[in-house]
Design a protein around this motif. Structure first.
Motif, mmCIF file in Angstrom:
data_model
loop_
_atom_site.group_PDB
_atom_site.id
_atom_site.type_symbol
_atom_site.label_atom_id
_atom_site.label_comp_id
_atom_site.label_asym_id
_atom_site.label_seq_id
_atom_site.Cartn_x
_atom_site.Cartn_y
_atom_site.Cartn_z
ATOM 1 N N UNK A 52 0.842 -1.186 0.000
ATOM 2 C CA UNK A 52 0.000 0.000 0.000
ATOM 3 C C UNK A 52 0.884 1.245 0.000
ATOM 4 N N UNK A 53 0.705 2.086 -1.007
ATOM 5 C CA UNK A 53 1.485 3.321 -1.125
ATOM 6 C C UNK A 53 0.533 4.504 -1.280
ATOM 7 N N UNK A 54 1.075 5.704 -1.028
ATOM 8 C CA UNK A 54 0.278 6.911 -1.161
ATOM 9 C C UNK A 54 0.283 7.391 -2.611
ATOM 10 N N UNK A 55 -0.865 7.874 -3.057
ATOM 11 C CA UNK A 55 -1.002 8.525 -4.361
ATOM 12 C C UNK A 55 -1.672 9.877 -4.151
ATOM 13 N N UNK A 110 3.221 8.747 -5.174
ATOM 14 C CA UNK A 110 4.083 9.783 -4.603
ATOM 15 C C UNK A 110 5.491 9.227 -4.409
ATOM 16 N N UNK A 111 6.458 9.664 -5.229
ATOM 17 C CA UNK A 111 7.843 9.218 -5.020
ATOM 18 C C UNK A 111 8.407 9.845 -3.750
ATOM 19 N N UNK A 112 9.192 9.081 -3.015
ATOM 20 C CA UNK A 112 9.810 9.627 -1.809
ATOM 21 C C UNK A 112 10.692 10.820 -2.145
ATOM 22 N N UNK A 113 11.281 10.824 -3.342
ATOM 23 C CA UNK A 113 12.169 11.916 -3.738
ATOM 24 C C UNK A 113 11.417 13.198 -4.040
ATOM 25 N N UNK A 114 10.081 13.135 -4.177
ATOM 26 C CA UNK A 114 9.305 14.333 -4.480
ATOM 27 C C UNK A 114 8.927 15.100 -3.231
ATOM 28 N N UNK A 115 9.296 14.586 -2.056
ATOM 29 C CA UNK A 115 8.912 15.206 -0.807
ATOM 30 C C UNK A 115 10.131 15.646 -0.025
ATOM 31 N N UNK A 116 9.976 16.748 0.678
ATOM 32 C CA UNK A 116 11.022 17.245 1.564
ATOM 33 C C UNK A 116 10.366 17.900 2.765
ATOM 34 N N UNK A 117 11.160 18.228 3.762
ATOM 35 C CA UNK A 117 10.621 18.909 4.939
ATOM 36 C C UNK A 117 10.572 20.405 4.675
ATOM 37 N N UNK A 118 9.943 21.138 5.582
ATOM 38 C CA UNK A 118 9.879 22.580 5.444
ATOM 39 C C UNK A 118 11.252 23.215 5.426
ATOM 40 N N UNK A 119 12.215 22.560 6.092
ATOM 41 C CA UNK A 119 13.578 23.089 6.114
ATOM 42 C C UNK A 119 14.278 22.931 4.782
#
Length: 223
Positions: A52-55, A110-119
């Motif tokens: 199960x992954x997020x989309x 949602x690729x993990x590389x497409x996400x980052x933290x607010x920092x």
């Protein structure tokens, strides 16, 4: 007045006999049951391979903060188990300050590389084009790469392998890696890579952009 009764022949009752071991019907039945069991086991096994992954539940843009309301759980079966690590699994906790570094379309995983933290909001998104023969075949979205530059005065000697390239940026995340057919201007410009580079590496980025014009940038896949 006497009546004459005609004799009626009553057939002798016979009991149904169970099929013997030599009866082909018995073996056909056994084969059908065996095939059913094997097919059921394969179906269950295939279901167990799904994760199960997020989309994306809607279209989202770079810089948007992403929460549970913006995502939808999707069951996916990957060809390789390592491919699942490139995406955001629903089994992992979802941080509160996730920010997109690239756009996602509705229904896109949602690729993990497409996400980052607010920092990490100061990440610069750069699209570079490379000749097809200079791109490793195993590169893809989420890959970690090193960018190496060949010195300008030794670019012509590189074909003979006498000039060693220098690592300028390491642990660069590939945000998107369109196929050769999907890359814009693929015939004249080669294959594109969309990279996320921190603004703190602006000097190195300037060197990369300058070297890419002369095809002096080389890519090394780290993972």
């Amino acid at each position: 007045m006497s009546r004459t009764h005609a004799a009626i022949d009553v057939p002798t009752a016979t009991r149904a006999q169970p099929p013997g071991w030599r009866d082909p019907r018995l073996w056909i039945g056994i084969a059908i049951v065996a095939v059913s069991i094997i097919a059921g086991a394969r179906i269950l096994g295939a279901a167990d391979d799904s994760v199960s992954v997020w989309a994306a539940a809607r279209d989202v843009a770079p810089g948007d903060t992403v929460g549970v309301d913006d995502l939808v759980s999707t069951s996916v079966r990957f060809g390789e188990s390592t491919d699942a690590a490139r995406y955001l699994l629903t089994s992992s906790p979802l941080p509160d300050d996730l920010t997109l570094v690239r756009a996602l379309g509705e229904g896109e995983l949602v690729p993990a590389a497409a996400l980052g933290s607010g920092d990490e909001a100061d990440t610069v998104i750069v699209s570079l084009a490379f000749p097809h023969e200079l791109i490793p075949t195993n590169i893809g979205t989420g890959s970690l790469i090193e960018l190496l530059v060949i010195p300008a005065d030794g670019a012509s000697d590189d074909k003979r392998g006498s000039i060693e390239p220098t690592t300028v940026l390491s642990d660069v995340v590939v945000i998107d890696a369109p196929s050769a057919a999907d890359s814009l201007g693929s015939v004249s410009r080669g294959r594109q890579l969309v990279l996320g580079i921190p603004e703190t590496d602006s000097d190195a980025l300037a060197e990369i952009l300058s070297a890419s014009e002369d095809e002096r940038v080389r890519v090394l896949v780290r993972g």
